[in-house]
Write a protein that holds these residues in place. Structure first.
Motif, mmCIF file in Angstrom:
data_model
loop_
_atom_site.group_PDB
_atom_site.id
_atom_site.type_symbol
_atom_site.label_atom_id
_atom_site.label_comp_id
_atom_site.label_asym_id
_atom_site.label_seq_id
_atom_site.Cartn_x
_atom_site.Cartn_y
_atom_site.Cartn_z
ATOM 1 N N MET A 1 0.828 -1.197 0.000
ATOM 2 C CA MET A 1 0.000 0.000 0.000
ATOM 3 C C MET A 1 0.868 1.255 0.000
ATOM 4 S SD MET A 1 -3.060 1.122 2.606
ATOM 5 C CE MET A 1 -4.215 -0.069 2.010
ATOM 6 N N ILE A 2 1.718 1.412 1.026
ATOM 7 C CA ILE A 2 2.655 2.536 1.086
ATOM 8 C C ILE A 2 3.991 2.009 1.576
ATOM 9 C CG2 ILE A 2 0.857 4.264 1.504
ATOM 10 C CD1 ILE A 2 1.864 4.329 4.461
ATOM 11 N N THR A 3 5.009 2.852 1.492
ATOM 12 C CA THR A 3 6.352 2.502 1.936
ATOM 13 C C THR A 3 6.794 3.476 3.026
ATOM 14 O OG1 THR A 3 7.412 3.976 0.346
ATOM 15 C CG2 THR A 3 6.918 1.703 -0.401
ATOM 16 N N TRP A 53 -4.117 18.465 17.444
ATOM 17 C CA TRP A 53 -4.784 17.499 18.322
ATOM 18 C C TRP A 53 -4.825 16.118 17.660
ATOM 19 C CZ3 TRP A 53 -8.838 14.227 17.752
ATOM 20 C CH2 TRP A 53 -9.343 13.637 18.914
ATOM 21 N N ALA A 54 -5.231 16.080 16.408
ATOM 22 C CA ALA A 54 -5.354 14.799 15.702
ATOM 23 C C ALA A 54 -3.993 14.137 15.527
ATOM 24 C CB ALA A 54 -6.029 15.008 14.352
ATOM 25 N N ASP A 55 -2.976 14.904 15.180
ATOM 26 C CA ASP A 55 -1.636 14.322 15.027
ATOM 27 C C ASP A 55 -1.169 13.693 16.334
ATOM 28 O OD1 ASP A 55 -1.557 15.133 12.388
ATOM 29 O OD2 ASP A 55 -0.202 16.819 12.754
ATOM 30 N N ARG A 56 -1.381 14.386 17.435
ATOM 31 C CA ARG A 56 -0.987 13.838 18.736
ATOM 32 C C ARG A 56 -1.793 12.571 19.062
ATOM 33 N NH1 ARG A 56 -0.578 19.328 22.335
ATOM 34 N NH2 ARG A 56 1.481 19.933 21.608
ATOM 35 N N THR A 57 -3.079 12.611 18.757
ATOM 36 C CA THR A 57 -3.928 11.453 19.020
ATOM 37 C C THR A 57 -3.464 10.254 18.212
ATOM 38 O OG1 THR A 57 -5.809 12.857 19.584
ATOM 39 C CG2 THR A 57 -6.299 10.587 18.909
ATOM 40 N N TRP A 58 -3.263 10.444 16.906
ATOM 41 C CA TRP A 58 -2.848 9.321 16.056
ATOM 42 C C TRP A 58 -1.477 8.795 16.461
ATOM 43 C CZ3 TRP A 58 -5.897 6.292 13.729
ATOM 44 C CH2 TRP A 58 -7.126 6.754 13.236
ATOM 45 N N MET A 132 -1.223 6.426 6.256
ATOM 46 C CA MET A 132 -1.665 7.241 5.125
ATOM 47 C C MET A 132 -2.695 8.275 5.594
ATOM 48 S SD MET A 132 -2.802 5.882 1.326
ATOM 49 C CE MET A 132 -2.956 4.264 1.965
ATOM 50 N N HIS A 133 -3.602 7.849 6.465
ATOM 51 C CA HIS A 133 -4.636 8.752 6.963
ATOM 52 C C HIS A 133 -4.054 9.920 7.755
ATOM 53 C CE1 HIS A 133 -8.211 10.411 8.707
ATOM 54 N NE2 HIS A 133 -7.677 10.252 9.899
ATOM 55 N N HIS A 137 -5.205 13.438 6.559
ATOM 56 C CA HIS A 137 -5.989 14.276 7.467
ATOM 57 C C HIS A 137 -5.367 15.664 7.588
ATOM 58 C CE1 HIS A 137 -7.234 15.832 11.438
ATOM 59 N NE2 HIS A 137 -8.409 15.340 11.087
ATOM 60 N N GLN A 138 -4.047 15.704 7.746
ATOM 61 C CA GLN A 138 -3.363 16.998 7.814
ATOM 62 C C GLN A 138 -3.627 17.809 6.553
ATOM 63 O OE1 GLN A 138 0.861 16.661 8.369
ATOM 64 N NE2 GLN A 138 0.669 15.354 10.166
ATOM 65 N N THR A 139 -3.447 17.166 5.404
ATOM 66 C CA THR A 139 -3.611 17.858 4.131
ATOM 67 C C THR A 139 -5.042 18.354 3.964
ATOM 68 O OG1 THR A 139 -1.842 16.529 3.147
ATOM 69 C CG2 THR A 139 -3.360 17.605 1.635
#
Length: 167
Positions: A1-3, A53-58, A132-133, A137-139
């Motif tokens: 899927m991704i690298t 907030w989301a970056d810290r959560t993930w 990937m999310h 999400h950031q973008t």
């Protein structure tokens, strides 16, 4: 899927775009950044706060950060002072860059399980999809902030990935 290289590229891109977006936002008066513009996270400030907030959560789900103490619904209020938000954003971009820098192919295999407060249940998804999310999400939300900043009369410069990262 991704690298792992995908994650490193996206970490570099997101750090640079955060510098551009915050730079443009800081040229706006505080009342412009705080103005409720009828978007999901209300304002430029609220949207940029939610992204952190989301970056810290993930990354907490990967064991790389502490989970924020506030719920998603209040994530637009994670950091009240915009200067402090920018300082925390820069520091966390370094955390993301270091994390992405050490990812291996094996780290992207298998599933990640967590409890989602947003949907109120346990979740399990492929680790590669979740990585990937994080960047998607950031973008996504940074694009919303970019549109608000542009509407307020400021410019971030180019935002297209092939033109943002150095050769």
């Amino acid at each position: 899927m991704i690298t792992p290289e995908f994650a490193r590229t996206m970490a570099a891109y997101n750090a640079e775009m955060n510098r551009r977006v915050f730079g443009a936002a800081m040229r706006l008066p505080a009342e412009e950044r705080r103005m409720d513009r009828s978007v999901f996270w209300r304002s430029i400030h609220g949207t940029l706060s939610h992204i952190l907030w989301a970056d810290r959560t993930w990354l907490s789900r990967f064991g790389e950060s502490e989970k924020p103490s506030i719920a998603i619904w209040d994530s637009d209020k994670l950091v009240d002072d915009f200067g402090d938000l920018w300082t925390q954003r820069q520091r966390f971009d370094q955390v993301i860059t270091a994390w992405a820098g050490q990812l291996s192919d094996q780290d992207l295999q298998g599933d990640l399980a967590w409890y989602s407060g947003a949907v109120g249940r346990d979740m399990t998804r492929p680790r590669a999809l979740v990585v990937m999310h994080i960047f998607n999400h950031q973008t996504h939300h940074r694009g919303q902030a970019h549109a608000l900043i542009t509407r307020a009369g400021e410019s971030t410069g180019d935002t297209d990935l092939p033109f943002v990262l150095p050769d």
